[in-house]
Design a protein around this motif. Structure first.
Motif, PDB file in Angstrom:
ATOM      1  N   HIS A   8      -1.821 147.625 104.972  1.00  0.00           N
ATOM      2  CA  HIS A   8      -1.118 148.702 104.286  1.00  0.00           C
ATOM      3  C   HIS A   8       0.374 148.545 104.490  1.00  0.00           C
ATOM      4  O   HIS A   8       0.815 147.905 105.429  1.00  0.00           O
ATOM      5  N   TRP A   9       1.129 149.152 103.578  1.00  0.00           N
ATOM      6  CA  TRP A   9       2.579 149.159 103.756  1.00  0.00           C
ATOM      7  C   TRP A   9       2.921 150.002 104.976  1.00  0.00           C
ATOM      8  O   TRP A   9       2.223 150.969 105.286  1.00  0.00           O
ATOM      9  N   GLY A  10       4.038 149.659 105.630  1.00  0.00           N
ATOM     10  CA  GLY A  10       4.459 150.412 106.802  1.00  0.00           C
ATOM     11  C   GLY A  10       5.013 151.776 106.435  1.00  0.00           C
ATOM     12  O   GLY A  10       4.898 152.743 107.184  1.00  0.00           O
ATOM     13  N   SER A  11       5.664 151.874 105.272  1.00  0.00           N
ATOM     14  CA  SER A  11       6.252 153.150 104.855  1.00  0.00           C
ATOM     15  C   SER A  11       6.366 153.157 103.345  1.00  0.00           C
ATOM     16  O   SER A  11       6.269 152.122 102.701  1.00  0.00           O
ATOM     17  N   LYS A  12       6.591 154.365 102.813  1.00  0.00           N
ATOM     18  CA  LYS A  12       6.722 154.442 101.352  1.00  0.00           C
ATOM     19  C   LYS A  12       7.968 153.680 100.900  1.00  0.00           C
ATOM     20  O   LYS A  12       7.946 152.986  99.877  1.00  0.00           O
ATOM     21  N   LEU A  13       9.045 153.779 101.655  1.00  0.00           N
ATOM     22  CA  LEU A  13      10.255 153.052 101.279  1.00  0.00           C
ATOM     23  C   LEU A  13       9.996 151.547 101.288  1.00  0.00           C
ATOM     24  O   LEU A  13      10.448 150.804 100.418  1.00  0.00           O
ATOM     25  N   GLY A  14       9.223 151.106 102.275  1.00  0.00           N
ATOM     26  CA  GLY A  14       8.883 149.686 102.344  1.00  0.00           C
ATOM     27  C   GLY A  14       8.155 149.240 101.088  1.00  0.00           C
ATOM     28  O   GLY A  14       8.449 148.180 100.520  1.00  0.00           O
ATOM     29  N   THR A  70      -8.945 151.481  94.181  1.00  0.00           N
ATOM     30  CA  THR A  70      -9.962 150.531  94.639  1.00  0.00           C
ATOM     31  C   THR A  70      -9.600 149.898  95.977  1.00  0.00           C
ATOM     32  O   THR A  70     -10.464 149.338  96.635  1.00  0.00           O
ATOM     33  N   GLN A  71      -8.322 149.945  96.339  1.00  0.00           N
ATOM     34  CA  GLN A  71      -7.849 149.273  97.567  1.00  0.00           C
ATOM     35  C   GLN A  71      -8.230 147.795  97.547  1.00  0.00           C
ATOM     36  O   GLN A  71      -8.625 147.223  98.561  1.00  0.00           O
ATOM     37  N   LYS A  72      -8.117 147.186  96.368  1.00  0.00           N
ATOM     38  CA  LYS A  72      -8.542 145.787  96.236  1.00  0.00           C
ATOM     39  C   LYS A  72      -7.597 144.993  95.349  1.00  0.00           C
ATOM     40  O   LYS A  72      -6.846 145.554  94.548  1.00  0.00           O
ATOM     41  N   ASN A  73      -7.708 143.670  95.462  1.00  0.00           N
ATOM     42  CA  ASN A  73      -7.049 142.729  94.553  1.00  0.00           C
ATOM     43  C   ASN A  73      -7.614 142.945  93.142  1.00  0.00           C
ATOM     44  O   ASN A  73      -8.666 143.563  92.982  1.00  0.00           O
ATOM     45  N   PRO A  74      -6.954 142.391  92.093  1.00  0.00           N
ATOM     46  CA  PRO A  74      -7.419 142.665  90.725  1.00  0.00           C
ATOM     47  C   PRO A  74      -8.879 142.284  90.461  1.00  0.00           C
ATOM     48  O   PRO A  74      -9.588 143.046  89.799  1.00  0.00           O
ATOM     49  N   VAL A  75      -9.359 141.168  90.994  1.00  0.00           N
ATOM     50  CA  VAL A  75     -10.758 140.788  90.753  1.00  0.00           C
ATOM     51  C   VAL A  75     -11.687 141.829  91.383  1.00  0.00           C
ATOM     52  O   VAL A  75     -12.591 142.364  90.733  1.00  0.00           O
ATOM     53  N   GLY A  76     -11.435 142.152  92.634  1.00  0.00           N
ATOM     54  CA  GLY A  76     -12.265 143.142  93.322  1.00  0.00           C
ATOM     55  C   GLY A  76     -12.146 144.513  92.671  1.00  0.00           C
ATOM     56  O   GLY A  76     -13.117 145.266  92.580  1.00  0.00           O
ATOM     57  N   ALA A  77     -10.950 144.820  92.194  1.00  0.00           N
ATOM     58  CA  ALA A  77     -10.714 146.134  91.596  1.00  0.00           C
ATOM     59  C   ALA A  77     -11.542 146.302  90.330  1.00  0.00           C
ATOM     60  O   ALA A  77     -12.288 147.278  90.196  1.00  0.00           O
ATOM     61  N   TYR A  78     -11.431 145.360  89.407  1.00  0.00           N
ATOM     62  CA  TYR A  78     -12.196 145.495  88.158  1.00  0.00           C
ATOM     63  C   TYR A  78     -13.688 145.407  88.437  1.00  0.00           C
ATOM     64  O   TYR A  78     -14.483 146.106  87.825  1.00  0.00           O
ATOM     65  N   GLY A 230      -0.178 148.050  94.726  1.00  0.00           N
ATOM     66  CA  GLY A 230      -0.690 149.422  94.794  1.00  0.00           C
ATOM     67  C   GLY A 230      -1.878 149.536  95.730  1.00  0.00           C
ATOM     68  O   GLY A 230      -2.146 150.594  96.300  1.00  0.00           O
ATOM     69  N   SER A 231      -2.603 148.433  95.907  1.00  0.00           N
ATOM     70  CA  SER A 231      -3.802 148.485  96.742  1.00  0.00           C
ATOM     71  C   SER A 231      -3.452 148.622  98.224  1.00  0.00           C
ATOM     72  O   SER A 231      -4.316 148.928  99.035  1.00  0.00           O
ATOM     73  N   TYR A 232      -2.209 148.408  98.576  1.00  0.00           N
ATOM     74  CA  TYR A 232      -1.791 148.585  99.970  1.00  0.00           C
ATOM     75  C   TYR A 232      -1.166 149.961 100.190  1.00  0.00           C
ATOM     76  O   TYR A 232      -0.557 150.227 101.219  1.00  0.00           O
ATOM     77  N   LEU A 233      -1.273 150.834  99.151  1.00  0.00           N
ATOM     78  CA  LEU A 233      -0.724 152.191  99.288  1.00  0.00           C
ATOM     79  C   LEU A 233      -1.768 153.118  99.891  1.00  0.00           C
ATOM     80  O   LEU A 233      -2.965 152.882  99.811  1.00  0.00           O
ATOM     81  N   ASP A 234      -1.270 154.198 100.411  1.00  0.00           N
ATOM     82  CA  ASP A 234      -2.084 155.185 101.082  1.00  0.00           C
ATOM     83  C   ASP A 234      -2.415 156.335 100.131  1.00  0.00           C
ATOM     84  O   ASP A 234      -1.640 156.655  99.240  1.00  0.00           O
ATOM     85  N   LYS A 235      -3.557 156.984 100.334  1.00  0.00           N
ATOM     86  CA  LYS A 235      -3.980 158.065  99.440  1.00  0.00           C
ATOM     87  C   LYS A 235      -2.984 159.212  99.351  1.00  0.00           C
ATOM     88  O   LYS A 235      -2.983 159.972  98.387  1.00  0.00           O
ATOM     89  N   LYS A 236      -2.176 159.389 100.376  1.00  0.00           N
ATOM     90  CA  LYS A 236      -1.276 160.536 100.299  1.00  0.00           C
ATOM     91  C   LYS A 236       0.072 160.190  99.651  1.00  0.00           C
ATOM     92  O   LYS A 236       0.885 161.061  99.412  1.00  0.00           O
TER      93      LYS A 236
END
Ligand code: TRP
Length: 443
Positions: A8-14, A70-78, A230-236
């Motif tokens: 995951h990203w360390g922060s939203k700014l990151g 999906t918290q996944k790469n494009p192949v896993g996401a689709y 986007g898959s490394y973003l957090d739900k909040k």
């Protein structure tokens, strides 16, 4: 790999800096000025900004939404959303490799010109010779892809995010410094006039289509790069404000790039096109007081912009290999080197170094063809099917539910999003595809 928590990203700014770094690239500083120049100057800039808002922004939000959900790469996401759509994920991975292989060639030139400006070897006539030099072309490509691989292998937080946190602010400072110098040049007013005064007589169908294509390329859309980030973003996290921040930063840098380039070249004509920064700018640097330092800073700016973009292109394939095949990041990078160099080396040799690669059909070489297939057709087709998927297969309300987690105020705007993704964007993309294919095969 499965027992490890996903990165995951360390922060939203990151995240915003990394995604803005992906978007801000050669597309902004090298491509935007010459596309503006070829499409009538100020009027193109206006139309471009409008298109970024109505086409770029909704697609950006769509990709980030698919990724975060999906918290996944494009192949896993689709694959996880609709099995029958997994091909679109593979198209994204292939597209990332395809674009990176030739983008890396141009990125290599920026390092080549950084070295040339440091050694004082700035000859406007030297570009053709440089392109025809096979060892240099391959060397700079390998160097650039190698640095990209090192950053990606280091990880999402420790590699990509950390690099972006250092390089993006530096890029901004360099840009402002160079603009200040550019404004003091004798040609400045003339160039700014062409750039900023809209001439409505110059609008044609191709202006709109060029703006559509430029928006996708510049915002890194259509190829799953934003699904992956986007898959490394957090739900909040708030997807709407994140997308607004990335889109605005990218557009700001494109506009600033024009404020840097046009005052230097002075007018809208002259030698434009892809050689704009490598020939026309060099001509000006070689006559300018302090031109060598300006040239060093300018090519450093380009190289930085390119690196934060090549990293995102490689990350699509790496995320796929890590998520779906359980490879370590360094191993995934190593495997990707094979197709990247297999396509990148012929591209590097296709601007004069090897005749048979430089003129394949109608004067177009391998790199031009790669750009057409991946940077033009691939991106627009990828974006088109992403929109169709999101609205007509996954469903706008399921997607909207994902956006609402983190941006509760979005509910009021879902119908606008649906209108844009379901009708407006597909209509522009289909027109662009028809026009491009017609131009290529009939024109
Ligand atoms: N947006 C980058 C630029 O303007 C290039 C880029 C990076 C890109 N990642 C991408 C383009 C993904 C399309 C898709 O230079």
């Amino acid at each position: 790999m499965t027992n490890k928590a996903r990165a995951h990203w360390g922060s939203k700014l990151g995240f915003v800096l990394a995604a803005a770094g992906s978007a801000i690239g050669l597309g902004n500083i090298w491509r935007f000025p010459f596309v503006t120049q070829q499409n009538g100057g100020g009027i193109f800039v206006l139309i471009y900004i409008l298109f970024v808002a109505i086409i770029g922004f909704p697609v950006m939000l769509g990709e980030l939404t698919i990724g975060r959900h999906t918290q996944k790469n494009p192949v896993g996401a689709y694959k996880s959303l609709a099995k029958g759509w997994v091909w679109l994920g593979y198209l994204c991975v292939a597209g990332g490799i395809g674009i990176l292989s030739y983008y890396g060639v141009v990125a290599g030139w920026t390092v080549g010109y950084l070295v040339k400006s440091m050694t004082g070897d700035l000859d406007p006539q030297g570009f053709g010779k440089f392109l025809a030099n096979a060892p240099l072309q391959i060397g700079y490509l390998v160097l650039f892809i190698g640095i990209t691989g090192a950053v990606v292998a280091a990880g999402v937080q420790k590699g990509i995010e950390r690099m972006s946190e250092v390089l993006l602010p530096l890029l901004f400072v360099l840009m402002i410094g160079l603009i200040i110098r550019a404004f003091t040049l004798p040609n400045a007013m003339e160039g700014l006039k062409f750039y900023l005064m809209p001439d409505f007589s110059k609008i044609s169908a191709s202006t709109f289509l060029a703006a559509t294509g430029q928006a996708f390329f510049s915002l890194s859309l259509g190829m799953g790069a934003m699904i992956t980030y986007g898959s490394y973003l957090d739900k909040k996290d708030n997807l709407v404000t994140s997308a607004i921040a990335v889109v605005s930063a990218d557009t700001l840098i494109a506009i600033l790039a024009g404020l840097l380039i046009f005052p230097v070249i002075g007018h809208g004509l002259g030698k434009g096109g892809p050689s704009l920064v490598f020939v026309t700018m060099i001509e000006q640097f070689s006559q300018m007081q302090g031109g060598q330092i300006v040239a060093i800073l300018f090519f450093l700016l380009l190289a930085i912009a390119a690196l934060t973009s090549t990293v995102s292109l490689m990350e699509v394939g790496v995320a796929y290999l890590v998520d779906e095949h359980g490879l370590s990041r360094p191993k995934a990078v190593g495997i990707l080197m094979v197709p990247l160099l297999a396509l990148g080396i012929p591209a590097a040799l296709s601007l004069g170094a090897v005749d048979s690669l430089s003129n394949i059909v109608g004067g177009k070489g391998f790199l031009d063809i790669m750009d057409f297939v991946f940077g033009n057709l691939g991106l627009t087709i990828g974006a088109l099917f992403m929109c169709i998927f999101l609205v007509y297969r996954w469903g706008i309300w399921k997607a909207a539910k994902e956006v609402l987690s983190g941006s509760p105020g979005f509910g009021k705007y879902v119908w606008v999003w649906k209108l844009l993704l379901g009708y407006v964007v597909p209509a522009f993309i289909v027109s662009l595809l028809v026009y491009n294919l017609y131009q290529t095969f009939a024109g």
